[in-house]
Design a protein around this motif. Structure first.
Motif: not given
Lengths: 272, 255
Positions: A169, A172, A175-176, B76-79, B81-85, B97, B148-149, B151-152
């Protein structure tokens, strides 16, 4: 063969009854004990009858003191709650700040984490005399005792909570384009606040302990002061009224914090 | 000139080599799938691309820029899990973003209204406009990854890195996520690196499939050598591993 005990659920009515049961048992046990002692000696002061306590409580809550013309119980409550609010409030703010610094910044972590861990080992009551010497016998030393008592725990708990935020997190957010400040304010802090309320709930018990200890030793007003004052006259009815009142206050505070946590942070409970 | 280049990249943790001699050149707009067994260093390579870690030797450049010291707006990254707030609504996650790069991290006034409108358009495009005010925890796994995507992409990165993005999804949702990603790529022509342990997924989505493996193997000391890119497949033409370009292999074959 019956169902496993771990799978047997009480119904709604039984559950309510079971919740009330221990309270009822404690009350009846006290009542019986009181009756037995009073039967032997009607002027026994150790276990006043429930009716006597109720009468004393009514007097304490409504009748002003003859000398000062103030209702002492409310006066004591106001003074104690003010000390408690200051101590817990200042601790919460400091702990949030330091917790964020330790949790997010490796340099701060290297500097402070070990120090806070050692500080938290100091028994707060052991340094109470020092607090009285340094901060005097006024309000400050009582508030400081509460802070000394709960701040190290809060800092350790909250900094660990910041460290528990998944690295993904934080990355992430990086990266923003988020700066350290934005990560602290928009990612870490909002996720820390629900935990802060939980930690404050847990530290309310110790906070009361330190408050009453400080009031018992040096004070002129306050719930703890009053309890230790009337102890000299063995006024158990007054002590018990105060104890029940403090318990009620503590319970209401806990309830208020729990409600606040649910209302203010709907996202923590939001899930399918 | 290639858009993303890795030049003689080595990475080791302590005495333990993870990656060795990784060389790569990727054109702008390519979709690169990275596959390999667990522990073969594919996620390590993604972290190097992300600049979350620095290689012990060698360097990675995007568009010829000097190697990055930390993750930033260009990646930009998407994991998985845990890729959004979790504490922000779906809409606010998209707005983040754009707004996280500002001093305070939030927009105010007219800027806020404009960002809200753009976010609404993004949400409509990724099919999440009907849950704009919900919190991520109330969304299904597939919807969370779409968010998540989205947002990235709202941050307009130069490359998009996906670390097993669909690993936690059920097979049906996974298929619809493939369509979603394919469609999104057609619109944005983004350069994408995706780590996956699903070979089929890698070949289906990728233009290139890189296989990470250890070219040397010491049976008495399995950790003695690191992994590198042992195969570099051309995976265009309908996801069939059609070997149009020259196949690079570093595997030492028994004589």
């Amino acid at each position: 063969m019956g169902m496993r005990l771990i799978n047997r659920q009480p119904g709604v009515a039984l559950k309510t009854a079971l919740t009330i049961l221990p309270f009822l048992v404690a009350f009846i046990a006290y009542w019986i004990g009181s009756e037995i002692r009073l039967a032997e000696n009607p002027s026994d002061k150790l276990l006043p009858s429930p009716a006597r306590i109720a009468a004393t409580a009514e007097r304490l809550f409504t009748e002003p003191d003859r000398r000062s013309d103030r209702i002492l119980l409310w006066h004591d409550t106001g003074a104690s709650l003010m000390r408690l609010a200051l101590g817990v409030g200042i601790s919460a703010v400091l702990a949030t700040l330091v917790g964020l610094l330790i949790g997010l910044l490796p340099h701060m972590r290297a500097t402070l984490a070990g120090f806070v861990a050692v500080l938290s080992m100091i028994p707060p009551l052991a340094i109470l005399p020092i607090l009285f010497i340094v901060f005097g016998l006024g309000e400050l030393s009582k508030v400081v005792l509460i802070i000394v008592g709960i701040l190290p725990f809060l800092i350790r708990d909250l900094s660990q909570r910041v460290l528990d935020i998944p690295r993904e997190m934080i990355v992430k957010a990086e990266t923003l384009g988020a700066s350290s400040l934005v990560i602290a304010l928009r990612v870490a802090l909002p996720q820390l606040l629900p935990r802060l309320i939980q930690s404050v709930r847990l530290s309310l018990g110790p906070a009361w302990l330190f408050l009453i200890a400080a009031e018992a030793i040096a004070s002129e007003v306050g719930l703890g002061y009053r309890i230790f004052l009337v102890r000299r006259f063995l006024a158990m009815d007054v002590i018990l009224t105060y104890v029940l009142w403090i318990t009620l206050l503590a319970f209401l505070m806990d309830l208020a914090l729990r409600t606040l946590s649910r209302k203010a942070f709907p996202w923590t409970e939001a899930s399918l | 000139m290639s858009f993303v280049t890795a030049e003689n990249v080595f990475q080791s943790y302590g005495n333990r080599p993870i990656l060795e001699r990784v060389n790569l050149a990727v054109d702008e707009g390519a979709f690169v799938s990275i596959v390999g067994a667990s522990g073969c260093g594919k996620s390590t390579f993604l972290r190097l691309l992300l600049a979350q870690e620095q290689p012990t030797r060698g360097e990675i450049r995007i568009a010829g820029a000097p190697p990055a010291a930390e993750p930033g707006l260009d990646r930009g990254v998407v994991f998985q899990k845990y890729s959004v707030f979790p504490h922000m609504s779906v809409r606010d996650n998209i707005i983040a973003g754009e707004s996280f790069r500002t001093v305070t991290g939030v927009f105010r006034g007219a800027q806020k209204a404009a960002a809200r409108e753009r976010a609404q358009a993004t949400l409509a495009r990724i099919g999440l406009d009907h849950v704009a005010d919900h919190y991520p925890a109330t969304l299904s796994g597939g919807m969370q990854q779409r968010l998540a995507i989205g947002q990235a992409l709202a941050a307009k990165p130069r490359i998009l890195l996906l670390d097993e993005p669909f690993g936690a999804l059920d097979p049906g949702t996974r298929l619809s996520m493939h369509d979603f990603l394919t469609e999104l790529r057609r619109e944005t022509a983004m350069t994408v690196f995706m780590v996956t342990h699903d070979l089929e997924e890698g070949f289906k989505l990728g233009d290139r499939v890189l296989v990470f493996d250890k070219p040397r193997w010491d049976p008495t000391e399995p950790d003695a050598f690191g992994a590198t890119i042992t195969y570099d497949f051309d995976a265009r033409d309908g996801g069939i591993p059609f070997q149009r370009s020259e196949e690079h292999t570093y595997v030492r074959r028994p004589a």
